[in-house]
Scaffold this motif. Structure first.
Motif, mmCIF file in Angstrom:
data_model
loop_
_atom_site.group_PDB
_atom_site.id
_atom_site.type_symbol
_atom_site.label_atom_id
_atom_site.label_comp_id
_atom_site.label_asym_id
_atom_site.label_seq_id
_atom_site.Cartn_x
_atom_site.Cartn_y
_atom_site.Cartn_z
ATOM 1 N N PHE A 241 0.797 -1.217 0.000
ATOM 2 C CA PHE A 241 0.000 0.000 0.000
ATOM 3 C C PHE A 241 0.835 1.276 0.000
ATOM 4 N N HIS A 242 2.114 1.165 0.408
ATOM 5 C CA HIS A 242 2.983 2.349 0.520
ATOM 6 C C HIS A 242 2.368 3.369 1.472
ATOM 7 N N ASP A 243 2.273 4.613 1.027
ATOM 8 C CA ASP A 243 1.826 5.700 1.901
ATOM 9 C C ASP A 243 0.319 5.737 2.114
ATOM 10 N N THR A 244 -0.402 4.889 1.391
ATOM 11 C CA THR A 244 -1.864 4.908 1.538
ATOM 12 C C THR A 244 -2.340 4.031 2.701
ATOM 13 N N LEU A 245 -1.403 3.348 3.369
ATOM 14 C CA LEU A 245 -1.774 2.487 4.481
ATOM 15 C C LEU A 245 -1.124 2.980 5.771
ATOM 16 N N LYS A 246 -1.923 3.161 6.779
ATOM 17 C CA LYS A 246 -1.427 3.526 8.100
ATOM 18 C C LYS A 246 -1.918 2.486 9.104
ATOM 19 N N VAL A 247 -0.968 1.782 9.713
ATOM 20 C CA VAL A 247 -1.297 0.713 10.660
ATOM 21 C C VAL A 247 -0.772 1.079 12.040
ATOM 22 N N GLU A 248 -1.646 0.998 13.014
ATOM 23 C CA GLU A 248 -1.260 1.239 14.403
ATOM 24 C C GLU A 248 -1.469 -0.056 15.194
ATOM 25 N N THR A 249 -0.432 -0.538 15.833
ATOM 26 C CA THR A 249 -0.529 -1.780 16.605
ATOM 27 C C THR A 249 -0.237 -1.507 18.078
ATOM 28 N N LYS A 250 -1.009 -2.127 18.930
ATOM 29 C CA LYS A 250 -0.802 -2.034 20.365
ATOM 30 C C LYS A 250 -0.913 -3.441 20.943
ATOM 31 N N ILE A 251 0.223 -3.968 21.400
ATOM 32 C CA ILE A 251 0.285 -5.354 21.850
ATOM 33 C C ILE A 251 0.750 -5.398 23.303
ATOM 34 N N GLU A 252 -0.028 -6.097 24.122
ATOM 35 C CA GLU A 252 0.313 -6.274 25.534
ATOM 36 C C GLU A 252 0.170 -7.753 25.892
ATOM 37 N N VAL A 253 1.287 -8.447 25.857
ATOM 38 C CA VAL A 253 1.303 -9.869 26.209
ATOM 39 C C VAL A 253 2.399 -10.080 27.236
ATOM 40 N N VAL A 254 2.006 -10.312 28.468
ATOM 41 C CA VAL A 254 2.976 -10.478 29.556
ATOM 42 C C VAL A 254 3.480 -11.917 29.615
ATOM 43 N N ASN A 255 2.565 -12.866 29.474
ATOM 44 C CA ASN A 255 2.915 -14.287 29.584
ATOM 45 C C ASN A 255 3.213 -14.850 28.201
ATOM 46 N N ASN A 256 4.483 -15.205 27.971
ATOM 47 C CA ASN A 256 4.889 -15.718 26.663
ATOM 48 C C ASN A 256 4.597 -17.207 26.478
ATOM 49 N N THR A 257 3.993 -17.847 27.487
ATOM 50 C CA THR A 257 3.685 -19.277 27.378
ATOM 51 C C THR A 257 2.241 -19.533 26.963
ATOM 52 N N ILE A 258 1.462 -18.477 26.836
ATOM 53 C CA ILE A 258 0.061 -18.634 26.424
ATOM 54 C C ILE A 258 0.001 -19.172 24.995
ATOM 55 N N GLN A 259 -0.890 -20.139 24.769
ATOM 56 C CA GLN A 259 -1.018 -20.749 23.447
ATOM 57 C C GLN A 259 -2.398 -20.483 22.860
ATOM 58 N N ILE A 260 -2.443 -20.568 21.528
ATOM 59 C CA ILE A 260 -3.677 -20.297 20.794
ATOM 60 C C ILE A 260 -3.688 -21.156 19.540
#
Length: 357
Positions: A241-260
């Protein structure tokens, strides 16, 4: 081999019945001769009670009970039981009379009566044995029914699990071509334009393919790996998309052993890019992922024109079906369409509960 097992089964059954009737014969000898010293008379007399006891018992457990009691034909069962009782009393009395006659030669002179039980007690003794046999037969029938039902339930459960596994595999097979088609189209466009970003895109796609080939078949993967897979996909879309795409991510994962479950979140992200609309010169996508106390909170929002966006497609249909199969009664999926945005919220409670399923 099967024939030998069948023969062995019948042989063991025969030996079991034979041993049982030997025990009953000794019971008669003890019951009728308790306190008597003339054991020969009692043993011979007891033999005459065995055929009628065997006949009544087998008639009840192999004909009357299976054909009328277990099939809930209670009126017929009561009627035929009365007939059986009347006839059996007559046969028992005849057996006792013949037993007394043929055993007379073994009766010792000037001794007490060799039989310590009167006629009514002998009849009651026979019916007592029959009652025990019938009760034991019903208990065994009930036990076999429970075992058969458990085996049937296990087979049904195994079949359901196989169907569930096949459905999941089918859904994943649908996701793969859809995802790869979009990614390869993006790289193809860059290759035609001889863009310098094409090698980096190929590297990102290589990471994604590695994830798909080696992680997708697992029932569960680390949540952090799923998030990294998602971010690689976002990186590819940013290049496209180049400049036409703006993505904002906010990630909060404290426990790295959680599975999905693998490839669970990517269809939402994929649909955000596919069905999102460029408004005021850009497509805005906001991704929020938070994991607190084994509960996952996922939210994605993209700019969208309500009347043009149906937000349908293979991705969302599949993810709904997968959620129902993988996390039944433990997820909340919400979608909200406004004039200029489309938002999806997914909450999965107690992820560890499904870790080993």
């Amino acid at each position: 081999m099967k024939r030998k097992k069948t023969i062995l089964k019948y042989l063991l059954t025969f030996c079991g019945h034979l041993l049982f009737w030997i025990v009953i014969y000794n019971f008669y000898a003890y019951f009728l001769g308790y306190g008597s010293s003339n054991t020969e008379y009692v043993k011979l007399f007891s033999i005459f009670l065995m055929p009628v006891t065997i006949l009544i018992s087998y008639f009840l457990i192999y004909y009357l009970i299976p054909n009328y009691l277990l099939t809930k034909k209670y009126m017929y069962f009561i009627l035929y039981s009365i007939y059986t009782f009347i006839i059996s009393v007559y046969v028992i009395i005849l057996s006792i009379m013949y037993g007394l006659i043929y055993s007379e030669g073994y009766k010792e002179v000037d001794t007490a009566a060799p039989l310590t039980k009167t006629l009514p007690f002998i009849v009651l003794g026979v019916y007592f044995v029959v009652l025990i046999i019938v009760s034991f037969s019903l208990i065994m029938h009930n036990y076999n029914s429970i075992v058969s039902n458990e085996n049937l339930n296990n087979k049904i459960l195994q079949t359901q699990l196989q169907i569930k596994d096949q459905e999941l595999r089918f859904l994943k097979m649908q996701i793969h071509p859809h995802f790869l088609f979009n990614s390869l189209n993006t790289i193809y466009g860059f290759a035609l334009n001889k863009s310098d970003e094409a090698p980096e895109m190929i590297l990102k796609l290589s990471n994604l393919l590695d994830y798909i080939l080696y992680q997708i078949e697992k029932p569960h993967v680390l949540l952090i790996d799923e998030i990294n897979h998602l971010l690689d996909y976002v990186a590819l879309e940013k290049m496209r998309f180049h400049d036409t795409l703006k993505v904002e991510t906010k990630i909060e994962v404290v426990n790295n052993t959680i599975q999905i479950a693998p490839m669970l979140l990517i269809p939402f992200v994929e649909n955000a890019f596919k069905h999102g609309n460029i408004i005021n010169g850009s497509l805005n996508v906001i991704i929020k992922i938070k994991c607190v106390a084994n509960n996952l909170f996922f939210e994605i929002e993209n700019t969208s024109i309500a009347e043009k966006n149906s937000n349908s497609g293979i991705g969302l249909d599949n993810i709904t079906k997968r959620l129902e199969m993988l996390y039944p009664n433990s997820y909340i999926l919400e979608a909200l369409q406004t004039e200029s945005s489309f938002k999806v919220k997914l909450t999965i409670n107690n992820l560890n509960k499904f870790k080993n399923e």
